[in-house]
Motif scaffolding. Structure first.
Motif, PDB file in Angstrom:
ATOM      1  N   TYR A  31      -9.696 -10.565   8.747  1.00 11.43           N
ATOM      2  CA  TYR A  31      -8.283 -10.919   8.891  1.00 11.43           C
ATOM      3  C   TYR A  31      -7.575 -10.913   7.543  1.00 11.43           C
ATOM      4  O   TYR A  31      -6.456 -10.431   7.414  1.00 11.43           O
ATOM      5  N   ILE A  32      -8.239 -11.445   6.537  1.00  9.90           N
ATOM      6  CA  ILE A  32      -7.635 -11.479   5.200  1.00  9.90           C
ATOM      7  C   ILE A  32      -7.488 -10.060   4.653  1.00  9.90           C
ATOM      8  O   ILE A  32      -6.469  -9.711   4.055  1.00  9.90           O
ATOM      9  N   ALA A  33      -8.478  -9.213   4.896  1.00  6.35           N
ATOM     10  CA  ALA A  33      -8.402  -7.814   4.440  1.00  6.35           C
ATOM     11  C   ALA A  33      -7.215  -7.106   5.093  1.00  6.35           C
ATOM     12  O   ALA A  33      -6.494  -6.347   4.434  1.00  6.35           O
ATOM     13  N   ARG A  34      -6.980  -7.355   6.373  1.00  9.44           N
ATOM     14  CA  ARG A  34      -5.821  -6.750   7.059  1.00  9.44           C
ATOM     15  C   ARG A  34      -4.508  -7.234   6.452  1.00  9.44           C
ATOM     16  O   ARG A  34      -3.572  -6.464   6.271  1.00  9.44           O
ATOM     17  N   LEU A  35      -4.456  -8.521   6.145  1.00 12.50           N
ATOM     18  CA  LEU A  35      -3.245  -9.068   5.533  1.00 12.50           C
ATOM     19  C   LEU A  35      -3.014  -8.436   4.161  1.00 12.50           C
ATOM     20  O   LEU A  35      -1.888  -8.071   3.821  1.00 12.50           O
ATOM     21  N   GLU A  36      -4.070  -8.295   3.377  1.00 12.39           N
ATOM     22  CA  GLU A  36      -3.950  -7.659   2.061  1.00 12.39           C
ATOM     23  C   GLU A  36      -3.383  -6.246   2.195  1.00 12.39           C
ATOM     24  O   GLU A  36      -2.519  -5.839   1.416  1.00 12.39           O
ATOM     25  N   ASP A  37      -3.851  -5.504   3.202  1.00 13.61           N
ATOM     26  CA  ASP A  37      -3.341  -4.152   3.433  1.00 13.61           C
ATOM     27  C   ASP A  37      -1.862  -4.173   3.822  1.00 13.61           C
ATOM     28  O   ASP A  37      -1.081  -3.352   3.343  1.00 13.61           O
ATOM     29  N   LEU A  38      -1.489  -5.102   4.678  1.00 16.93           N
ATOM     30  CA  LEU A  38      -0.101  -5.183   5.140  1.00 16.93           C
ATOM     31  C   LEU A  38       0.888  -5.490   4.021  1.00 16.93           C
ATOM     32  O   LEU A  38       1.993  -4.951   3.996  1.00 16.93           O
ATOM     33  N   ILE A  39       0.487  -6.360   3.105  1.00 12.97           N
ATOM     34  CA  ILE A  39       1.420  -6.762   2.045  1.00 12.97           C
ATOM     35  C   ILE A  39       1.122  -6.074   0.718  1.00 12.97           C
ATOM     36  O   ILE A  39       1.761  -6.368  -0.289  1.00 12.97           O
ATOM     37  N   ASP A  40       0.161  -5.148   0.723  1.00 12.42           N
ATOM     38  CA  ASP A  40      -0.211  -4.392  -0.474  1.00 12.42           C
ATOM     39  C   ASP A  40      -0.514  -5.336  -1.643  1.00 12.42           C
ATOM     40  O   ASP A  40       0.082  -5.254  -2.716  1.00 12.42           O
TER      41      ASP A  40
END
Length: 71
Positions: A31-40
């Protein structure tokens, strides 16, 4: 168990804090990895909650039980 969710806090200085809820074990890292991708952005600091450690202990017990059944 509660539905999986991420609570995101954006601070005045622009830093972002995120915490997973309803997610146990290492699944929270996805989940954190997805968030990192979303907000660059990337994680600067992190810590595991009790849910992470409780799931790890539970998985270890399950693995031991599975091994006993195979024996």
């Amino acid at each position: 168990m509660d539905a999986a969710r991420i609570v995101v806090t954006v601070r005045v200085d622009g830093t972002i804090e995120a915490e997973t809820h309803g997610v146990t074990g290492a699944a929270c890292l996805d989940y954190i990895a997805r968030l990192e991708d979303l907000i660059d952005a990337g994680t600067v600091a992190s810590r595991f909650t009790e849910d992470y450690h409780a799931a790890s202990s539970s998985a270890a017990v399950h693995t031991a039980t599975t091994d006993e059944v195979r024996a």
